[in-house]
Design a protein around this motif. Structure first.
Motif, short mmCIF file in Angstrom:
data_model
loop_
_atom_site.label_atom_id
_atom_site.label_comp_id
_atom_site.label_asym_id
_atom_site.label_seq_id
_atom_site.Cartn_x
_atom_site.Cartn_y
_atom_site.Cartn_z
N PRO A 176 -24.08 -20.15 22.99
CA PRO A 176 -25.16 -19.67 23.92
C PRO A 176 -25.10 -20.52 25.10
N ARG A 177 -24.87 -21.75 25.14
CA ARG A 177 -24.96 -22.71 26.51
C ARG A 177 -23.92 -22.06 27.47
N GLN A 178 -22.56 -21.88 26.79
CA GLN A 178 -21.48 -21.34 27.46
C GLN A 178 -21.87 -20.03 28.18
N ILE A 179 -22.62 -19.07 27.44
CA ILE A 179 -22.85 -17.96 28.09
C ILE A 179 -23.96 -17.96 29.22
N PHE A 180 -24.90 -18.92 29.06
CA PHE A 180 -25.82 -19.12 30.25
C PHE A 180 -24.98 -19.55 31.25
N ALA A 181 -24.12 -20.45 31.27
CA ALA A 181 -23.31 -21.13 32.29
C ALA A 181 -22.40 -20.08 33.02
N LEU A 221 -33.78 -19.51 20.94
CA LEU A 221 -33.89 -19.50 22.32
C LEU A 221 -35.43 -19.04 22.41
N GLU A 222 -35.90 -19.88 23.43
CA GLU A 222 -37.37 -19.81 23.82
C GLU A 222 -37.50 -19.18 25.20
N VAL A 223 -37.98 -17.95 25.13
CA VAL A 223 -38.26 -17.01 26.23
C VAL A 223 -39.68 -16.84 26.56
N ASP A 224 -40.02 -17.54 27.69
CA ASP A 224 -41.50 -17.51 27.98
C ASP A 224 -42.24 -17.85 26.83
N GLY A 225 -41.84 -18.80 25.99
CA GLY A 225 -42.87 -19.28 25.07
C GLY A 225 -42.50 -18.51 23.76
N LYS A 226 -41.61 -17.42 23.68
CA LYS A 226 -41.73 -16.75 22.50
C LYS A 226 -40.06 -16.83 21.93
N PHE A 227 -39.77 -17.12 20.55
CA PHE A 227 -38.65 -17.59 20.29
C PHE A 227 -37.84 -16.21 19.87
N ILE A 228 -36.52 -16.56 19.93
CA ILE A 228 -35.30 -15.28 19.22
C ILE A 228 -34.38 -16.46 18.40
#
Lengths: 209, 245
Positions: free
Chosen positions: B60-65, B96-103
């Motif tokens: 996941p970190r590498q995909i963000f990068a 993953l926290e997206v605007d306070g909600k988890f995935i």
């Protein structure tokens, strides 16, 4: 544009192909539902992209791996939730189910008589802990989603179909095993009462798994 | 709407002389700048929670990068984990926290980011093949880890026996499929003509294998070449050079 030609190839069982069959049927899309007999499988194996089934062919182009097939069809026909966030939750539930499946594989193979093993030992060591972890999560999710007959959002998704089909198998092989998860069982009942799905379940060949 | 009312310059445009018209354009520019700030604030805030190691957090970190999307990398300590675990949907990480909600679930996270930033294939069928290869890797990993975890020092058992019984067969079942796909696809990437998240997934696994068991993929030079190609992509190369673990 014309509808693509769909062909789904798998064994004569539900396990990894039933969700795809249901998605196609729910969408009202004709498809070739190929069920391979065990003796015929070795000759076909090398023709499959990853040497395994199910395989979906779309206008003759093959696609392997059951979750890739399920997600592809679900996206085409509107069964992945209403937003990218919901779609991610459908994926997360499916992958958590896959983890639970891996943990309980030996138990279910023993229950189906496919391998030798100590059923009681496997239930105690593996089955019950895995069940409590995964179905505990599902029970919470179903309640938090409003006990509305879905595990994600307000409409039918392929995660609903996946869980409902597995619960059917558990109810056959281990009656009462899921009695501690009433919201899950109620959600599955609601899913199975979806009119077109009910139709498919009634006309499909019976299979223990 | 209050925001727009208070800051509207449009009256100036109509009740105007030249000086007023200039004022209008200055006001208009100010609104554009305020709107840009507002849009920045309504872009999703991403926080990736995992332990302070690569593990399941690294892809996941590498995909963000690779997508060049900002995210907060939250390293949860072993001490803080039991409390945080209760807050996670599945009692597991990464989340993953997206605007306070988890995935939860690393592949769901990877696909969520990738598909919103052009890293999941160009068509639905390509996206499906990305998924299929990723799941085939997962099947490989589930067998392979019976050797690999022992090698890394987790659990009890004979590492050499596990390599023969699990490691080598798993490798020789999966990597020929990767080679076949690379040759069939022909672009240097696994699916389509551009990098996707399954390229990131496989390249990460290959780099880890080669680092800890040099020569393990000697019979799969195409796979090693793929890993080098993916890790040479500038955004990913920069991450690899500067990553925290």
């Amino acid at each position: 544009s014309t509808m693509p030609a769909y062909k789904l190839t798998y064994f004569n069982g539900r396990l990894r192909a039933e969700v795809a069959r249901q998605l196609l049927y729910l969408a009202g899309v004709p498809f070739e539902d190929v069920r391979v007999r065990r003796p015929d499988w070795p000759a076909l194996k090398s023709k499959m992209p990853f040497g395994e089934m199910p395989v979906l062919e779309v206008d003759g182009k093959p696609l392997p791996q059951s979750f890739a097939i399920n997600r592809y069809l679900a996206k085409e026909f509107g069964f992945t939730g209403k937003s990218p966030f919901e779609a991610a939750w459908v994926d997360a539930i499916a992958d958590q189910f896959k983890d639970y499946n891996i943990e309980t594989r030996r138990l279910f193979l023993v229950l189906l008589g496919m391998i030798q093993g100590d059923k009681e030992q496997l239930l105690k060591d593996v089955g019950i802990p895995a069940r409590d972890k995964f179905f505990g999560i599902l029970e919470k999710i179903a309640k938090e989603n409003g006990s509305n007959g879905h595990f994600v959002g307000q409409s039918l998704t392929w995660a609903d179909l996946l869980i409902a089909d597995h619960v059917k198998t558990v109810n056959i092989l281990l009656p009462g095993f899921l009695d501690g998860f009433p919201t899950v069982l109620d959600t599955v009942k609601k899913i199975e009462s979806t009119p077109k799905l009910k139709e498919w379940i009634e006309k499909s060949p019976y299979s223990k798994f | 709407s209050t925001f727009l009312f208070k800051t509207s310059p449009f009256p100036l445009l109509f009740f105007s002389n030249f000086h007023s018209k200039v004022s209008f354009f200055v006001e208009f520019l100010t609104i554009c700048i305020k709107l840009r700030g507002y849009c920045r604030r309504i872009m999703p805030e991403y926080k990736l929670h995992y332990f302070g190691i690569r593990g399941l957090g690294e892809v996941p970190r590498q995909i963000f990068a690779l997508a060049e999307v900002k995210f907060e990398n939250v390293a949860v300590t072993r001490e803080d984990w039991p409390e945080f675990k209760k807050k996670t949907p599945f009692g597991q990480m990464p989340v993953l926290e997206v605007d306070g909600k988890f995935i939860p679930q690393s592949f769901a996270i990877a696909r969520f980011i990738a598909s919103q930033h052009g890293l999941a294939g160009k068509t639905p069928f390509e996206a499906a093949w990305v998924d299929a290869l990723a799941d085939q890797w997962k099947d490989f990993q589930n067998d392979f880890k019976k050797f690999w975890y022992l090698k890394l020092g987790f659990g009890e058992g004979d590492v050499d026996a596990a390599k023969v019984e699990h490691g080598i067969p798993a490798r020789d079942k999966f990597f020929p499929l990767v080679v076949k796909q690379l040759k069939k696809n022909g672009s240097g990437f696994l699916v389509g003509d551009a990098v996707t998240w399954v390229d990131v997934l496989v390249a990460n696994a290959v780099a880890d294998l080669e680092e800890k068991e040099a020569g393990f993929l000697a019979e799969y030079p195409e796979v090693v070449a793929h890993q080098k190609k993916v890790h040479a992509i500038p955004a990913l190369k920069k991450w690899l050079e500067t990553r925290p673990y």
